[in-house]
Design a protein around this motif. Structure first.
Motif, short mmCIF file in Angstrom:
data_model
loop_
_atom_site.label_atom_id
_atom_site.label_comp_id
_atom_site.label_asym_id
_atom_site.label_seq_id
_atom_site.Cartn_x
_atom_site.Cartn_y
_atom_site.Cartn_z
N ARG A 177 1.71 -4.09 4.66
CA ARG A 177 1.45 -5.44 5.18
C ARG A 177 1.02 -5.38 6.65
O ARG A 177 0.06 -6.03 7.08
CB ARG A 177 2.69 -6.32 5.03
CG ARG A 177 2.38 -7.81 5.20
CD ARG A 177 3.62 -8.67 5.21
NE ARG A 177 4.63 -8.19 6.16
CZ ARG A 177 4.58 -8.35 7.48
NH1 ARG A 177 3.56 -8.96 8.03
NH2 ARG A 177 5.54 -7.88 8.27
N SER A 196 9.53 0.60 4.31
CA SER A 196 8.81 0.11 5.49
C SER A 196 7.78 -0.91 5.07
O SER A 196 7.36 -0.98 3.91
CB SER A 196 8.10 1.25 6.23
OG SER A 196 6.78 1.39 5.76
N ASP A 197 7.36 -1.69 6.03
CA ASP A 197 6.43 -2.78 5.78
C ASP A 197 5.00 -2.32 6.04
O ASP A 197 4.14 -3.14 6.33
CB ASP A 197 6.79 -3.91 6.76
CG ASP A 197 6.75 -5.24 6.06
OD1 ASP A 197 6.64 -5.24 4.81
OD2 ASP A 197 6.81 -6.26 6.75
#
Lengths: 244, 244, 244, 244, 244, 244
Positions: A159, A155-156
């Motif tokens: 960020r 998962s991001d």
């Protein structure tokens, strides 16, 4: 001094991460145990989830009392069961939202909470009011990421959260960030470095707060609202839950 | 229209008394069912008791949804599980403290709550704030009588409560009384006659409030905080509780 | 039970529409009369208009008392003369803004008011505060349409209001809509269907609220602020207005 | 500069006393006219009385605008019609409760209001909140004397009020007294001397406040809530009242 | 009557401009002296600057008491030392933020403050709360211009501030503007004309407020918080500062 | 970690007592230095005293920055100069009233402050509001003992304070006591034992709070209000004070 940190959800990898973060900040001589209840939901993202987590969470407080812990941390940003836990415990009990907001209020004139799902923003506002922290809380923002995605290396999350923190500073006029989920504990330091403003994470804030209260010899007041629960007869399952 | 009244404690005689009071005020065509959960404490006099009542209470909401009820009343003056119940229900869910305080605010400029145990006064203040009713709440007073004593014909409950209501009018400058316990439902009318001021009792207030909302075609909003709970995996007991 | 709904402006077609809406929701056995005063402005869009509507409105309460009504609705979103009417009436008196906001607060955690002219937005905020509903009121929005245009079939009222309701949900994070003008009573249902969220309209909310209070046997408290007015001598016109 | 002071009740002897007090404090060059409306109640002791005073009061504002007054004082402690008057007037309009509370807030950290009838205490609290003065208002006390008794030389008014002021200082921890009735204007100075604390009286406070605003060249904002009233058609009596 | 206006910064040209503005609005018979302390910072743009200005400012109050002034104005928008000055003074002491916000609250339902540096916006919010004016304060805006640039004829101050005032009316829904820096005193009138809404400037507002309080015979209460300071022994520099 | 505790008054025996109390609770590895400024009043009992203490106090912060301290405690219950100190410091700065109130809010639902002189009660209420702690603060009580009497072994300080704490529990319904003066630091433990309720003392609470914030790696935010002071030119004495 022995502190028991209870992650009220049953995702043990998350509990272990919290334990790691907490142990990094405790003073020499403080023993920190991080546990999940035997029963409850895998994550907590609403009022129903909170309700279903309570029996397991409170059983851990009762077990903790028998084991002689000096204080407790409830490690879920909604601070579920905080008042019920205070009824059960002799020592102090601190929630991670409570501790994080208090700490943030001493570092700047206003903070923004950055949390996971939008549906929990109302909860954070509600807690801010309960703790007297509404005057410091400039906004509550969600990245709309399910709690368990924080654990997913694909998962991001890092960020997305960092970007939302930056927007909070720029758009809300906030001077401090509060991370609104116990699952974000390990991201705290790196985000702080990136955005150039204090980032407060509740797990470590609550552990240090309990440690401070215990060091001062302070316990939960047993006069009034947080007196020990009155004995009751129970029907059905609750009988076992209560005996747990 | 079908309304389900849930007394979250398991004292069935109390539930039946509430049912009798409620049925006296419903409109023709309204069907009112009063139930207690299969599991939970015999009375609720603190935060821990509330927590232990939640699984049984919420199971009744879920059963109610399957049975197609149009709305729900949570019949305990702490309004336990109100938000969790709203997540589960399609129709309106109203708490008895909520309904009583709202009604009282339309009959005078200030009310006093008269409740049972002093340790629950803080809860009532907290609810008053949550519902925006703090500006109308002049005082919360306790007669220091355990909830189950209300059912004991030998107890002096009626006189103690009536006397406290009189003091509330005289000392708090209140114009209206709110009875702060579902167990007081049957005392309401006679106290009102004796003290010469409006006495609001939450069980009937909440039943009429749900009836009004349903008649207007209104349901719980599913946008935001009260959206249906997200599906979760559960560990231990909670699995069965959730499936209940 | 007999309820008198008073539209404080003198536009009879609007009064009749309100009567139609109200009669659709009352319980069997409730008699609902909708009237306009003999004297007053054709619409109410400010504080001066409210002041000029009061003598006619209050005369209708006095006439109502002589005719033995059980309760009253003041059907203008500014709730003009609400406290003066409570001094005059034995039974409950409810304003439509008051009833709508209370109802909305039970269906979601926040609502937006959508009203006609921008100059009345301040009034709505002020009422929200008086009723303790400010914590639920996320925004007050105006479509900038004169009140009487709501009655004009050529006007684009329905579309303008529906669009504003949609913006309220999206931009204010509101979960419920409150329609901020008695003239919108007939639009309520269709807007609710279109936007997919609860839409509360004050005329029906207030009628059901009065009906509920009367059914519970509750009246306006005559202790304190809402005691009957003291007899006075009057100079000039006011003499006739008072005798009306 | 020309200031019009309007006593909204029709007791001319009281109006004249206010005029005398006001003229003692105005600056050289300020012309002060004190009037009563042609129509209205002899005294104002509740919300109904206020409502019945409004048409006469607002007619005086309209007449004042035609005569070119620079500002207005509404000289009744409930500040009736203040917002409607601001809609009508080009210059500033100040209420005596408003001016007295503002002045008191600059002389100490908390004040008590001492007024006539207990039934008007709620009104004073409400005004304190509207003006942001609730944080300074420690208490509102009544001597329970009808307004017109203040004019009766046989009444014990001066002593009763002085005693209540003393109690306010001792029991409320207040540092300043606000006299809560325009009829007390002439008592102010002697009470101040007797109790040894600042006593603020609203008639002179409001006159000086209007004088200050006019001297600064400031007028009522016509953007938003206090824009001039929109033209309306009127039915019945209100037609004449509006034309007055 | 003699009023002493103290500009707590040491930029004399600014003090003189304030004196000019103030003298234009005082009543015949009012003598106005405008001074800067002998010691302190050239401008005040934060909490440290305020702290460093206090000894000089308070010495001017003490000198003023010896010279028999009737009242004082603290002419810096943060109102530094207001409570300490009230302890020292017999007559009234008014801050310019205090006076401007109070005046603005009587001319419309909401105002925006337009100030110099963004870092002082928090201060203005804080003052609004202290004075009970938060409910009227819709926004605090900064043009991000150092205070001393207001005096620089090359700077674009007038245009920047006028533009920000226009945005405040349009975006904040404000009806009145409060200029948030004593250095803006001479710009007030021209901005008001350009934007077509009341613009309140604190220097003249505070001078007129003190003049009004003195004319009413009112002084700072010496009961409680603003009693004269208790005698103390001092170490070091503070000895001279205290003797100043 | 190095923490600097600054007692803003110049009574060195009091500073030493604070140092003793603080050193008893710090974690292994924390170095605690307790100092008094070279200049200022012997005790602080009002706003003027606070103002006169600021230059010396802030000079100690500046000296502390040069010496590389990690955080600061301002050890006077009015928390004088807290915001100015935060502008100067890189690390966290915590006031003792702030820390004590925060801690108390986690141990019960309401606390009473017990302080020395009645004239400082207003200050404590003001701080409670600033920190969001007003909702927890049930009362502020004074024993009316000058600060320096706390050091006098002949004074009855311990008994007077203990008695007032008992009354606070009984009459205010408080569950926790906050001692409202740094001079009470050494009395805390014995009072707690005698009254059977948690007694929070600010010196140790603030030291542990700073220790916790530093351990978490948190510093004062330099975005917004607490950015470093802007360079200024100074006139007179202030020049030296600033250079101190």
């Amino acid at each position: 001094m022995r502190i028991k940190l209870i992650n009220p959800n049953t995702t043990v990898s998350m509990t272990e991460a919290m334990g790691r973060c907490a142990r990094r900040v405790v003073a020499p001589g403080t023993e920190l145990d991080a546990v999940s209840p035997a029963t409850g939901p895998a994550s907590i993202e609403g009022y129903y989830d909170e309700a279903m987590a309570l029996p397991g969470l409170l059983a851990e407080i009762k077990r903790g009392e028998q084991a002689g812990y000096d204080g407790y941390v409830i490690a879920c940003f909604g601070d579920p069961g905080l008042y019920a836990a205070r009824e059960l415990a002799r020592g102090p009990v601190v929630g991670i939202a409570e501790a994080a907001m208090h700490a943030a209020s001493m570092l700047g004139t206003g903070f923004s909470v950055v949390t996971t799902l939008a549906r929990t923003c109302g909860m954070a506002w509600h807690l801010a009011e309960n703790y007297g922290m509404k005057r410091f809380c400039r906004n509550v923002r969600a990245v709309d990421l399910p709690v368990l995605e924080l654990e997913n290396p694909q998962s991001d999350a890092r960020r997305l959260i960092t970007d939302e923190c930056r927007r909070a500073l720029a758009e809300d006029g906030s001077e401090v960030i509060v991370l609104g989920c116990a699952g974000m504990a390990e991201l705290c330091e790196s985000i702080g470095r990136e955005i150039g403003a204090p980032v407060v994470e509740g797990v470590v804030a609550a552990v240090k707060q309990v440690e401070a209260l215990v060091a001062m010899g302070l316990r939960t007041s047993k006069r009034g609202d947080f007196a020990y629960p009155l004995p009751k007869s129970y029907a059905g399952h609750a009988n076992q839950l209560n005996a747990a």
